[in-house]
Design an enzyme around this catalytic site. Sequence first.
Site, short mmCIF file in Angstrom:
data_model
loop_
_atom_site.label_atom_id
_atom_site.label_comp_id
_atom_site.label_asym_id
_atom_site.label_seq_id
_atom_site.Cartn_x
_atom_site.Cartn_y
_atom_site.Cartn_z
N ASP A 1 0.81 -1.22 0.00
CA ASP A 1 0.00 0.00 0.00
C ASP A 1 0.85 1.27 0.00
O ASP A 1 0.45 2.31 0.55
CB ASP A 1 -0.96 0.02 1.21
CG ASP A 1 -1.83 -1.22 1.24
OD1 ASP A 1 -2.23 -1.68 0.16
OD2 ASP A 1 -2.10 -1.72 2.34
N LYS B 1 1.77 2.00 -5.12
CA LYS B 1 2.29 1.40 -6.36
C LYS B 1 1.36 1.71 -7.53
O LYS B 1 1.81 2.07 -8.61
CB LYS B 1 2.43 -0.13 -6.20
CG LYS B 1 3.44 -0.53 -5.14
CD LYS B 1 3.50 -2.03 -4.95
CE LYS B 1 2.27 -2.62 -4.31
NZ LYS B 1 2.04 -2.22 -2.91
N GLY C 1 -4.57 -4.53 -3.57
CA GLY C 1 -5.52 -3.50 -3.96
C GLY C 1 -4.73 -2.29 -4.37
O GLY C 1 -4.07 -1.67 -3.54
N HIS C 2 -4.73 -1.98 -5.65
CA HIS C 2 -3.95 -0.86 -6.16
C HIS C 2 -4.92 0.22 -6.65
O HIS C 2 -5.75 -0.04 -7.52
CB HIS C 2 -3.03 -1.32 -7.31
CG HIS C 2 -2.03 -2.35 -6.88
ND1 HIS C 2 -1.16 -2.94 -7.74
CD2 HIS C 2 -1.76 -2.87 -5.66
CE1 HIS C 2 -0.40 -3.81 -7.08
NE2 HIS C 2 -0.75 -3.77 -5.81
N GLN D 1 1.86 -6.25 -3.05
CA GLN D 1 2.36 -6.29 -1.67
C GLN D 1 3.64 -5.45 -1.50
O GLN D 1 3.85 -4.54 -2.28
CB GLN D 1 2.59 -7.75 -1.20
CG GLN D 1 1.30 -8.54 -0.98
CD GLN D 1 0.69 -9.12 -2.24
OE1 GLN D 1 1.35 -9.78 -3.02
NE2 GLN D 1 -0.58 -8.89 -2.47
#
Length: 425
Positions: free
Chosen positions: A12, A15, A39-40, A223
């Site tokens: 988080d 990215k 989750g991007h 990650q």
Amino acid sequence: MFTIITGAQFGDEGKGKIVDLLAKDYDVVARFQGGNNAGHTVRVGDEIYKLHLIPSGILLDARVLIGPGVVLNPEVLAEEIEMFEKHGINVNSEKLGVDAKTSIIMPYHIELDGLREAARETKIGTTKRGIGYAYIDKVARDEIRMAELVDKERFLKRLEELAPQKEKEIEAMGGNPKIVRDTVLIKRYLELGEQFAGYVTDVSREINQALDEGKNVMAEAAQGTHLDVIHGTQKFVTSSSTIAGSACANLGVGPTRVDNVIAIVKAYITRVGEGPLPTELTGELGERIQKAGGEFGTTTGRGRRCGWFDLPLLKKAISLNGYTEISLTKLDVLTGLDTLRICVGYKYKGENLDYPPELTEDLQECSPVYEDLPGWKDDLTEVKAYNELPENARNYVERLEELMKVPVNYISVGPGRAQTFKKGE
Ligand code: GDP
Ligand code: IMO
Ligand code: MG
């Protein structure tokens, strides 16, 4: 040019935002590990896209690829494709490719993940998306691959072969084994397989050919470094290798082809789930940073634990990834704090350390040693160039750069594309 982008902390770091920003200069963007535990977030104007599987380069012209080291939940892929179609972005087979060997997350993997986590005395805090169990099956050579998902006969044959063992596992853990041969779920997977048939490709071949033709390829990690299954803070890690070398291994690209490795580094640190976080701020200050930074998980909505910048962990990330440059995100979140603290080392059993001990149990015993810097009051979210930053913000960035000994290229002061500038300009 082959560029690898990885998160340097616990995930988080931003990215998604930076990959989207840089993707305009790339022909191909490929995800190399993880699954929809990631989750991007990409924000373009008023639109917010939350991506779990599709690489964050999707909004530009790049071809996006999902490599064979990813574990793929087909339902999540279908949801993402649908979300983009609703926004008028056509995700056809020219745009997206998925490797034939990509492991498929089956409903029983999700069941097993939940059962195992519930039974653990010390929780990991997994995302319960079946990630670990899909990787277990890959390593055990009991996986179902993309090539099987898209071929009804092969899929059913493979499932028949694997089902008895999976049923036994679920039963032994106190779950309901019926999920393995649930006809509604199987029918749905077959439908999705049919829908995805055109996406199947050989990712290693595509990337090597693109590089041979002088094209630009970016590898996007999920990650963060300290969640790496080999080098992270076991057992509080994910089930894949999240560091730069993993991009080569997982995408099938030789290390001699790598041109640069970009770190995404948050101006402080966060962590979702359990595990050590030496600079964690548990009180009011932690809550303030959490609120200012919107630090709530993109995938699970859980509050992210927040802490001061941790240099020893960052130094280890630099060693593990061989970063050539750093993109520093979320500097704006620190506005308004009187004093900023940088953890420059640890006290461990009376000793001073400037690098994390290798084992999690020892890291858990470390207490941070801080260097303090004065904060700034001005809002940074409208700042368009480095020299417009308040002096104390520049001092903070420059001190971090001096300590990290890797150049900072981009600085991000908000979620939008325009809220980014180069340090050197
Ligand atoms: P990722 O998993 O590394 O892609 O990061 P996430 O998307 O899970 O979390 C980063 C969050 O911070 C997202 O909501 C982004 O929109 C947001 N973000 C990214 N860069 C910045 C920044 O510089 N400032 C602020 N305030 N938010 C940012
Ligand atoms: P992105 O790509 C932050 C964490 C989980 C848990 C541990 C293991 O958005 O940075 P898993 O479900 O992978 O078995 O959970 O890893 N985790 C993440 N934390 N960002 C992520 O992804 C994460 N993906 C997994 O919270 O502690
Ligand atoms: Mg995320």
